[in-house]
Design a protein around this motif. Structure first.
Motif, short mmCIF file in Angstrom:
data_model
loop_
_atom_site.label_atom_id
_atom_site.label_comp_id
_atom_site.label_asym_id
_atom_site.label_seq_id
_atom_site.Cartn_x
_atom_site.Cartn_y
_atom_site.Cartn_z
N THR A 10 0.82 -1.20 0.00
CA THR A 10 0.00 0.00 0.00
C THR A 10 0.86 1.26 0.00
N VAL A 39 -13.22 -8.04 -6.26
CA VAL A 39 -11.94 -7.60 -5.70
C VAL A 39 -11.89 -7.90 -4.20
N GLU A 40 -13.04 -7.80 -3.53
CA GLU A 40 -13.09 -8.08 -2.10
C GLU A 40 -12.71 -9.54 -1.82
N HIS A 43 -9.02 -10.04 -2.47
CA HIS A 43 -8.21 -9.49 -1.37
C HIS A 43 -8.20 -10.47 -0.20
N GLY A 47 -4.66 -11.23 -0.63
CA GLY A 47 -4.13 -9.96 -0.15
C GLY A 47 -3.43 -10.04 1.18
N THR A 51 -3.56 -4.86 5.27
CA THR A 51 -3.97 -3.76 4.41
C THR A 51 -5.45 -3.91 4.08
N ASP A 52 -6.02 -2.90 3.42
CA ASP A 52 -7.41 -3.01 3.02
C ASP A 52 -7.49 -3.35 1.53
N VAL A 53 -8.73 -3.40 1.02
CA VAL A 53 -8.96 -3.89 -0.34
C VAL A 53 -8.34 -2.97 -1.39
N ARG A 54 -8.06 -1.72 -1.03
CA ARG A 54 -7.47 -0.80 -2.01
C ARG A 54 -6.09 -1.26 -2.45
N THR A 56 -5.11 -4.36 -2.91
CA THR A 56 -5.29 -5.39 -3.94
C THR A 56 -5.79 -4.78 -5.24
N ARG A 57 -6.65 -3.76 -5.14
CA ARG A 57 -7.13 -3.10 -6.36
C ARG A 57 -5.97 -2.43 -7.10
#
Length: 629
Positions: A10, A39-40, A43, A47, A51-54, A56-57
């Motif tokens: 990230t 994507v969720e 992740h 993932g 970290t959060d899903v962003r 992985t996006r």
């Protein structure tokens, strides 16, 4: 897992335009993305848990650019285009045509066979025109396009995917921040990392600054995914917490070597194994059946019918002497003479040198490669204890006709002070009252109640910390109404050399114990609890506290978490002595003697083998009284 080991993260994803090394996990992630997986979900599967899903996006976008660029460099125009198509732009399939088969149409409109075959066919063609056929052609085209997309990704995977190799730098695979911390610990390649983990075991991360257990787990998980290419499978000891491995687990065994290692891993050269020792009783096998010094030590330890702690102390002293004889004097233990033994006690034990070979950390397990026999030079008392133990061992070996004489007979005892230093290591009545007040609550949390119970139980009984840790409801007995003391509860401590001790428990402490049991979801009647229910339990697991855990409780209560509490009650000199569980034991004894308790009663309660030991408290109390005048 595409976690920390796989760049980008990230923090650095947006500053990167390509990925240095593409792994099969990267392709699995992108394949799932092209297949329409959310994507969720991607992740959650691939993932980084921190970290959060962003993250992985962003990684998916970076993979799209990297794969397209790589395809363009290889002039794979088809892959360049197909791998940039987003999910949904190529539907997996068009909804099935609503056109029924001719047989289904006949069953629906002419079940009785009224129309001829030609009439039925004409009706069918009139109702279902050719407008549906383009849909079928579009579905076929999309299916072919998806197959081409999957084939393009497979081509790129076969040509671009790389597997980590032992010689690769950690910076090529791990995120920059983690790689930098590893390099500061002199871990430069993946081979270095694997070796470091194997040497230090499950808590290897404690040897790397600012790498915690979660990051360490992600790294070992990633290494485990690449065992084939790394040509190394992490051992059970490296991936399993030590508390989950029994002491006899093969994973804890160390290979036998000729170094400064524990007895169980020591390989003694034949010329130093004692089979031809100068001080051997004779050159024939001993009557006891052991031929070498190591076998003789093992036999002696087996013959010791004492507590686990005593056997551990005996093994430690025999182990140190054997290793010193082999590596410093280059002699067999059975070749040592009285001058050697005097040198060992008076010189070497005072300052074991070279320290790099002999001195290590205080809590390193025997199975760990960094284990050393010492944590520093020994005090006079410890050297005298070592001399007494080794004298007894050699005397036993003489009686077993293994040694011709005891080389420690002429080794003079080390001059020491009192065996138990009680002076200045107890609390005055005012200090004790203030600490009790600081630990008392109107409403207790489970841990606070447990800690206050530990403090009260230790003060009222004078138990050692190992005895407190081992105390269970099965050791509690209640006197009948016909016995002295009515219905008072007693705690029975199983003795080793002396008889068992039966110590009364005050009603106020029993009330705390009952409340603690109930707070843990157990019966308030100790007699109805399982006999192995610990009186002092870990607030999270419910298992008995260790002696070290007991010690931590008392240090916290005596020093206090904040300045201005119990911490302020101790003088600077007292605080420098690191208050321990024995301070409560000494305080119990001093206060009981001041209240007029008989010295022999205190001896029985404390479990002292000799009355002279208990009388140390009387002398210390008298000194304290004179100093206060």
């Amino acid at each position: 897992m595409l976690a920390a080991p796989n760049p980008p993260s990230t923090r650095n994803a947006e500053s990167r335009t390509s990925i240095k090394r593409l792994t099969r996990e990267h392709f699995a992630l992108y394949r799932g993305y092209l297949d329409g997986v959310s994507v969720e979900q991607l992740h959650a599967t691939y993932g980084d848990a921190t970290t959060d899903v962003r993250a992985t996006r962003r990684l998916i976008g970076l993979l799209r650019d990297t794969l397209s660029s790589a395809a363009r460099r290889t002039r794979d125009v088809e892959a360049t285009h197909l791998l940039r198509l987003r999910p949904g732009s190529i539907p997996e399939r068009i909804a099935e045509s609503v056109t029924p088969t001719l047989e289904a149409y006949r069953e629906a409109i002419d079940p009785h066979g009224f129309h001829s075959e030609a009439e039925l066919l004409e009706l069918y063609r009139a109702e279902y025109s050719q407008e549906n056929f383009p849909l079928d052609r579009r579905a076929s085209r999309n299916a072919r396009l998806r197959r081409r997309q999957a084939d393009a990704l497979a081509r790129m995977e076969s040509s671009l995917v790389q597997a980590p190799q032992p010689s690769h730098p950690v910076s090529s695979w791990l995120e920059p921040a983690i790689a930098d911390r590893l390099q500061r610990a002199h871990i430069y390649t993946l081979a270095d990392l694997l070796g470091f983990i194997e040497r230090r075991g499950h808590r290897w991360h404690t040897g790397v600054e600012r790498v915690g257990p979660k990051a360490a787990q992600r790294i070992t998980d990633w290494l485990s995914l690449h065992t084939d290419s790394l040509r190394h499978t992490l051992s059970k000891r490296a991936v399993t917490p030590r508390r989950r491995l029994p002491g006899n687990d093969p994973a804890l065994a160390r290979p036998r070597v000729t170094g400064i290692v524990p007895l169980e891993a020591l390989e003694v050269p034949h010329e130093l194994d004692g089979s031809a020792g100068i001080n051997r009783a004779d050159q024939t096998p001993s009557d006891a059946g052991f031929l070498t010094d190591l076998q003789a030590i093992d036999a002696w330890l087996t013959s010791v019918q004492r507590s686990v702690h005593t056997v551990r102390a005996y093994r430690r002293e025999a182990e140190r002497l054997l290793l010193w004889a082999i590596h410093t004097k280059e002699k067999a233990l059975s070749s040592l003479d009285s001058r050697d033994c005097a040198e060992y006690i008076e010189t070497f034990l005072t300052d074991p040198q070279p320290a790099a070979q002999w001195v290590g950390g205080g809590k390193i397990e025997r199975t760990h490669p960094d284990w050393r026999p010492f944590i520093g030079g020994l005090s006079e008392r410890s050297r005298e204890t070592a001399r007494a133990i080794l004298h007894a061992m050699c005397e036993w070996l003489v009686n077993q006709r293994y040694l011709a004489s005891n080389p420690f007979v002429r080794c003079a005892p080390v001059t020491t002070g009192p065996r138990i230093d009680v002076a200045g290591r107890s609390l005055s009545h005012s200090q004790w009252r203030a600490i009790v007040q600081a630990s008392t609550r109107v409403l207790y949390s489970g841990q606070e109640l447990r800690d206050f119970l530990a403090l009260s139980l230790a003060y009222s009984t004078g138990l050692r910390r190992a005895e407190l840790a081992g105390a269970s409801t099965g050791q509690l007995t209640q006197a009948t109404s016909l016995e002295p003391g009515g219905d008072r509860w007693h705690l029975v401590i199983i003795g080793t050399r002396r008889s068992d001790r039966r110590i009364p428990i005050p009603d106020s402490v029993m009330a705390l114990l009952i409340a603690s049991l109930q707070a843990r979801g157990l019966s308030g009647n100790p007699a109805k609890c399982a006999s192995d229910t610990p009186l002092l339990a870990n607030s999270r697991t419910g298992r008995a506290l260790t002696p070290d855990g007991i010690g931590q409780i008392f240090r916290r209560l005596l020093l206090g978490p904040k300045p201005g509490m119990a911490h302020a009650l101790l003088s600077a000199d007292a605080k420098s002595r690191n208050p321990s569980t024995h301070w409560i034991r000494h305080t119990h004894s001093h206060h009981a003697l001041e209240r007029g308790a008989d010295c022999r009663e205190i001896q029985a309660r404390l479990g002292h083998a000799h009355l002279s030991t208990t009388r140390l408290y009387l002398r210390a109390a008298a000194v304290g009284a004179n100093q206060s005048r």
